[in-house]
Write a protein that holds these residues in place. Structure first.
Motif, short mmCIF file in Angstrom:
data_model
loop_
_atom_site.label_atom_id
_atom_site.label_comp_id
_atom_site.label_asym_id
_atom_site.label_seq_id
_atom_site.Cartn_x
_atom_site.Cartn_y
_atom_site.Cartn_z
N LEU A 3 0.82 -1.20 0.00
CA LEU A 3 0.00 0.00 0.00
C LEU A 3 0.86 1.26 0.00
O LEU A 3 0.50 2.26 -0.64
CB LEU A 3 -0.93 -0.02 1.22
CG LEU A 3 -1.97 1.10 1.29
CD1 LEU A 3 -2.88 1.06 0.08
CD2 LEU A 3 -2.80 0.99 2.58
N ALA A 6 1.98 1.90 -3.48
CA ALA A 6 0.86 2.42 -4.27
C ALA A 6 0.61 3.89 -3.93
O ALA A 6 0.31 4.70 -4.82
CB ALA A 6 -0.40 1.59 -4.01
N SER A 51 -8.28 8.80 -7.94
CA SER A 51 -7.22 8.06 -7.26
C SER A 51 -7.27 8.29 -5.75
O SER A 51 -7.04 7.36 -4.97
CB SER A 51 -5.86 8.48 -7.82
OG SER A 51 -5.78 8.23 -9.21
N LEU A 54 -9.77 6.09 -4.03
CA LEU A 54 -9.38 4.70 -3.80
C LEU A 54 -8.65 4.53 -2.48
O LEU A 54 -8.67 3.45 -1.89
CB LEU A 54 -8.50 4.21 -4.96
CG LEU A 54 -9.14 4.24 -6.35
CD1 LEU A 54 -8.15 3.75 -7.39
CD2 LEU A 54 -10.40 3.38 -6.37
N PHE A 55 -7.98 5.57 -2.02
CA PHE A 55 -7.25 5.51 -0.76
C PHE A 55 -8.05 6.09 0.41
O PHE A 55 -7.52 6.22 1.50
CB PHE A 55 -5.92 6.26 -0.89
CG PHE A 55 -4.94 5.62 -1.83
CD1 PHE A 55 -4.15 4.57 -1.42
CD2 PHE A 55 -4.83 6.06 -3.13
CE1 PHE A 55 -3.24 3.97 -2.28
CE2 PHE A 55 -3.93 5.47 -4.01
CZ PHE A 55 -3.14 4.42 -3.58
N LEU A 178 -4.69 -2.98 -2.53
CA LEU A 178 -5.93 -2.37 -3.01
C LEU A 178 -7.11 -3.24 -2.59
O LEU A 178 -7.08 -4.47 -2.72
CB LEU A 178 -5.89 -2.22 -4.53
CG LEU A 178 -4.82 -1.27 -5.07
CD1 LEU A 178 -4.78 -1.31 -6.58
CD2 LEU A 178 -5.07 0.15 -4.59
N ASP A 179 -8.14 -2.58 -2.10
CA ASP A 179 -9.35 -3.27 -1.64
C ASP A 179 -10.43 -3.11 -2.69
O ASP A 179 -10.82 -1.98 -3.02
CB ASP A 179 -9.79 -2.66 -0.31
CG ASP A 179 -11.02 -3.36 0.27
OD1 ASP A 179 -11.47 -4.35 -0.34
OD2 ASP A 179 -11.52 -2.91 1.30
N SER A 182 -13.21 -0.65 -2.08
CA SER A 182 -12.98 0.79 -2.19
C SER A 182 -13.44 1.31 -3.55
O SER A 182 -13.89 2.46 -3.66
CB SER A 182 -11.49 1.11 -1.97
OG SER A 182 -10.70 0.53 -2.99
N PHE A 237 -5.99 1.70 -11.92
CA PHE A 237 -4.92 1.13 -11.10
C PHE A 237 -4.89 -0.39 -11.15
O PHE A 237 -3.85 -1.00 -10.89
CB PHE A 237 -5.06 1.60 -9.65
CG PHE A 237 -4.49 2.95 -9.39
CD1 PHE A 237 -3.14 3.11 -9.20
CD2 PHE A 237 -5.30 4.07 -9.34
CE1 PHE A 237 -2.59 4.37 -8.96
CE2 PHE A 237 -4.77 5.32 -9.11
CZ PHE A 237 -3.42 5.47 -8.92
N VAL A 238 -6.02 -1.05 -11.45
CA VAL A 238 -6.08 -2.52 -11.37
C VAL A 238 -6.32 -3.16 -12.73
O VAL A 238 -6.46 -4.37 -12.81
CB VAL A 238 -7.20 -2.95 -10.39
CG1 VAL A 238 -6.84 -2.58 -8.98
CG2 VAL A 238 -8.53 -2.34 -10.78
#
Length: 736
Positions: A3, A6, A51, A54-55, A178-179, A182, A237-238
Motif C-alpha cells: 500500500l 501504491a 485516485s 481509492l485511498f 488495493l481493496d 474501495s 490502477f487494477v
C-alpha cells in the motif's frame, strides 16, 4: 507492491498532473482556449479525485470534486474563461498541491481546510456566467452545424441508462494493497449501485483458502450519468491484472460470451443467472454459455447506427487493454530509481576509480606488459561505467525553469507590470544534486529583475519602450561548464547610485574609480540595497548575498553585465558535476595538483628568456596578452631544479591565464572529495582527490586563479600606464 508503494505512485502521478495543469493555466489564452486544453484541465482534477477516492482521502476528494464541477461547466461552455477564473483555478491547483505535500509528510489534511477558497468556488458556481452567444445563422446552416456536432456528443444513449459492470479483479489485488470494496465505495459517490452479486463458485474450501488471494467476481448493475471513459478511468490502477468489462445494460447481452471467455462452466452459469436477474438477457441470450466455444463475433452495426452512438467511439473494454498495453510499453523505457541508491552507486564508482588507479600504478612499477595491458583495459571499462552512471544523474535544467512562469505571473501582477518570460535551453543537462540547490538563487535573481530591473508600463512607454517587459532564462554548455543567464530589458543597474552607496558603507574608497564589474559586484554584499523603500518582495538588502554564497558553494561564479536603459544580465557559471571529473595532473615543487581537464586549453614550454621578475608577468601568445601565475610562488612552495618548466593555458569563460608548473603528468580520472570546514575559506582550492599512490592531491579552483592573475596584471598596468589609458578593455573585464 504494498500500500505504501501504491501511495507513492499516487503522489508522483498527482504531482505530474498538477504540473501539467499549472503549465496549461499559465500558457492558456482565455480568449482562445480550445477544447483540448479545457479537457486536459478537467482530466487532471478528475484523475486526482478518483485516485484519492481509492485511498479513502476524503479531504482531497471533497475539494477536487468542487474544482471538477467548475471545470466541467467550463468545458461544457456554461462558463466563460477569463483572467479571474484562471487565477481561481491556480489557487485550486496550489491548494491540491499543498494537500499532496501534506499527505507525503504524514500531516493532518483536515488542518488545511480553506473555507475562503471553497466559498470562492461556490460563489463562482452559483453566480450567473452566461456563455457567449454566437451570431444567428440561417436555419439550414444551423441544422448543418448540429449534424456536424452530433457525433461529438458524449453518448446517444438514453439518459441515465444503467451500466452493467463485470469485475473480475486479479488474484493479487489484496496483496498489492488495493481493496475491491474501495472501488465500489467510490462508484457510489458518482452514481448509485442498484444491484450487486458476488460470484463465489471459485472460492476454495479448507486449507486451500488463502486470505490474501481474491477469489470473487462481482457483477454490478450501476446507474450514473457519467460516460464510459470515466468509468474505465476508475479502474485504471487494477486494469493490468484484472478482467473488467463495462457495457450499457441494453447492449450487455450480446457480450455475455466475451465476458465468460476465461470462466469455468460454473462461473459462466453464475454470471448468466446474475445478468438474467439484472434484465440484461432476453430469451435468445439466456441460453447456457459454453466456455469452450470462442465468443461469436458481434455483427457490425449499420454505419448510421454507429454514428448515432458516438464518433469517434470512446475507449471500451475491448480497446482499453490495447491502449493500456501501449502505455505500458512506453513506460517500460523508463525506470524510476531512488536518488539515494544512485548516489551510493556514484560513491562506489568513485572508490573503484581510486582502486583502479592504484592497481594501474602497481602494474607499471612491475614492468609486466601483460599486467599493464590488463589494468589499462579495466581502467577503460571503469571510465565507461563512470560516464554512464554520471549521465543517469544528469537532469534537464528545465526542471527548475518550469517553476518560474508562475513566479513571473504572480509577482508581475502584484506589482502592476506586464512581463513576458522567455525560456531558452531548458533541455540543457546538469547534475541533479546541483539542480536542487539552484532553485533559491535563481528565484532571488528573477524576483529582483521583476521588482527592480523592469520598469512599470508608464515609465517604459515614456522611454519609448513597449509596455510589456521581457525576462529571459537561458542555459547552455561552455568549456565544460554550464552557463545560466537571467536577463531583462529594463532600466539597467544605476552605477553611480551603487558606487555612492558602496563608498558610504566603506566598501570602496572615495578616490577609487573601479570598472563596472567591480561596482556591480557590490550588490552581493550583505545588507546592500539602493531601494528607496522596502516592499514585501525586496529592498531590505538581503537575498543577493545569499545568491552569491549559494553559487560559490557549488564552485561557481556569477557575473553581471548591465547597460543603462537597455537591461541587465546575470551570468552564472557552474561545473557540470560535483562527483567525478576528468582531471589533468601537474607537479609544482614536490606537490601534485589537479586541474579540471575541461579548463585546459593547451600546454606550452615556458620561454627560457622570460625575465623572472619582469615589470609585466605575461607573455605574447600568438598576438594575445596572456597573464602568468607562478603556482610555486603563489602557494609559497620551495623551488626545485627543473630542466624545463611549462605553462598550462587555462580558460574560464572569456578569460585566459597561464599557470606556470614544473612538470606535466597528464590526464587523470578525479574523484572529488570535499574539503573540511577548516579549509572552506580557501579561494584557490576547490577540493581534493586521492592518487593511485594513496597520496592526497588538491584540486585547483581555476576561475579563482584566472581572476587573480588577471587582477594582478591589471594592477601592474594601472601603475605603469598613464591614467588616461586605464580604460583598457582588458582592465575593464577584470574582476575583484
Amino acid at each position: 507492491m504494498d500500500l505504501e508503494l501504491a501511495m507513492q505512485t499516487f503522489l508522483e502521478e498527482a504531482r505530474e498532473l498538477l504540473g501539467d495543469m499549472e503549465g496549461i493555466l499559465l500558457d492558456i489564452d482565455p480568449a482562445r482556449a480550445d477544447a483540448e486544453q479545457l479537457n486536459a484541465l478537467f482530466r487532471a482534477m478528475h484523475t486526482i479525485k478518483g485516485s484519492a477516492g481509492l485511498f479513502g482521502l476524503d479531504d482531497i476528494v471533497g475539494f477536487t470534486h468542487q474544482a471538477e464541477n467548475l471545470l466541467d461547466q467550463l468545458r461544457d461552455g456554461q462558463l466563460r474563461l477569463d483572467d479571474e477564473l484562471v487565477g481561481l483555478l491556480l489557487r485550486c491547483h496550489d491548494h491540491v498541491k499543498l494537500m499532496i505535500q501534506a499527505l507525503d509528510d504524514k500531516a493532518d489534511l483536515a488542518s488545511l481546510h480553506d473555507a475562503a477558497l471553497l466559498a470562492s468556488l461556490q460563489a463562482y458556481l452559483a453566480a450567473p456566467h452566461p456563455a457567449p452567444t454566437p451570431a444567428p445563422e440561417p436555419a439550414s446552416a444551423m441544422e448543418a452545424q448540429q449534424e456536424q456536432e452530433a457525433p461529438d456528443a458524449p453518448s446517444a444513449l438514453p439518459p441515465h441508462e444503467p451500466w452493467l459492470l463485470s469485475l473480475r479483479f486479479g488474484p493479487d489485488v489484496l496483496r498489492n494493497g488495493l481493496d475491491p470494496s474501495s472501488f465500489l465505495r467510490y462508484l457510489a459517490t458518482l452514481g448509485s449501485i442498484e444491484q450487486i452479486e458476488a460470484v463465489s463458485c471459485n472460492l476454495p474450501i479448507g486449507e486451500d483458502f488463502d486470505a490474501e488471494t481474491n477469489y470473487l467476481r462481482l457483477e454490478v448493475l450501476y446507474r450514473s450519468d457519467i460516460d464510459e471513459q470515466t468509468l474505465n478511468e476508475v479502474f485504471e490502477f487494477v486494469r493490468e491484472d484484472s478482467e473488467l468489462h463495462i457495457w450499457p445494460l441494453g447492449r450487455a447481452g450480446a457480450h455475455l460470451a466475451e465476458a465468460c471467455a476465461n470462466a469455468t462452466p460454473a462461473e459462466a452459469e453464475a454470471v448468466r443467472l446474475a445478468w438474467q436477474r439484472f434484465g440484461a438477457l432476453d430469451e435468445t441470450d439466456a441460453q447456457a454459455v459454453d466456455p469452450a466455444q470462442p465468443p461469436a463475433a458481434e455483427p457490425e452495426p449499420p454505419r448510421e447506427a454507429a454514428e448515432a452512438i458516438h464518433e469517434p467511439p470512446p475507449p471500451t473494454a475491448e480497446t482499453m487493454p490495447a491502449a493500456s498495453e501501449s502505455r505500458r510499453l512506453h513506460e517500460s523505457k523508463f525506470l524510476k530509481v531512488e536518488a539515494g541508491k544512485l548516489d551510493s552507486l556514484i560513491n562506489l564508482i568513485g572508490e573503484l576509480v581510486i582502486a583502479g588507479a592504484a592497481a594501474n600504478l602497481l602494474a607499471r612499477r612491475s614492468q609486466q606488459p601483460q599486467l599493464v595491458e590488463s589494468t589499462l583495459a579495466i581502467a577503460n571499462l571503469i571510465e565507461q561505467i563512470r560516464a554512464g552512471t554520471l549521465s543517469m544523474r544528469m537532469v534537464q535544467i528545465g526542471e527548475i525553469f518550469q517553476r518560474f512562469p508562475r513566479v513571473v505571473r504572480d509577482v508581475s501582477r502584484e506589482l502592476g507590470k506586464d512581463i513576458q518570460l522567455h525560456i531558452v535551453g531548458a533541455e540543457t543537462e546538469l547534475d541533479k544534486s546541483m539542480v536542487e540547490k539552484l532553485g533559491d538563487p535563481l528565484l532571488h535573481i528573477v524576483r529582483n529583475a521583476i521588482d527592480h530591473g523592469i520598469e512599470s508600463p508608464p515609465i517604459r512607454q515614456a522611454h519609448g519602450k513597449p509596455a510589456t517587459g521581457n525576462l529571459w532564462l537561458n542555459a547552455y554548455h561552455e568549456s565544460g561548464s554550464i552557463v545560466i543567464e537571467v536577463a531583462d530589458d529594463g532600466g539597467g543597474l544605476n552605477r553611480q547610485r551603487i558606487l555612492a552607496k558602496a563608498r558610504e558603507r566603506g566598501l570602496l574608497g572615495d578616490e577609487d574609480e573601479p570598472p563596472d564589474s567591480v561596482v556591480f559586484q557590490q550588490i552581493f554584499e550583505a545588507g546592500f540595497s539602493t531601494a528607496d523603500h522596502v516592499t514585501n518582495l525586496s529592498g531590505r538588502g538581503v537575498g543577493m548575498d545569499v545568491v552569491k554564497r549559494g553559487i560559490e558553494q557549488l564552485h561557481g561564479t556569477i557575473e553581471i553585465d548591465s547597460e543603462t536603459g537597455r537591461g541587465t544580465t546575470f551570468r552564472l557559471r557552474l561545473p557540470l558535476t560535483l562527483a567525478i571529473i576528468d582531471g589533468f595532473l601537474v607537479d609544482v615543487g614536490h606537490s601534485t595538483f589537479v586541474l579540471p581537464l575541461e579548463a585546459v586549453v593547451e600546454c606550452i614550454e615556458l620561454p627560457a628568456d622570460l625575465p623572472e621578475n619582469g615589470v609585466h608577468d605575461c607573455i605574447n601568445l600568438r598576438g594575445e596578452l596572456l597573464p602568468l601565475l607562478h603556482l610555486g610562488r603563489f602557494f609559497e612552495l620551495p623551488p626545485i631544479a627543473a630542466a624545463r618548466r611549462n605553462i598550462v593555458v587555462a580558460q574560464y569563460g572569456e578569460r585566459k591565464a597561464g599557470l606556470v608548473v614544473d612538470a606535466l603528468q597528464g590526464e587523470f580520472q578525479t574523484v572529488i572529495k570535499p574539503l573540511g570546514t577548516l579549509f572552506s575559506a580557501l579561494k584557490a582550492i576547490s577540493g581534493s582527490t586521492i592518487l593511485g599512490t594513496g597520496e592526497v592531491a588538491l584540486i585547483l579552483d581555476v576561475p579563482a586563479l584566472i581572476q587573480h592573475a588577471c587582477r594582478k596584471e591589471s594592477e601592474r598596468l594601472a601603475h605603469t600606464i598613464p591614467p588616461a589609458s586605464t580604460a583598457d578593455p582588458f582592465t575593464q573585464r577584470s574582476t575583484p
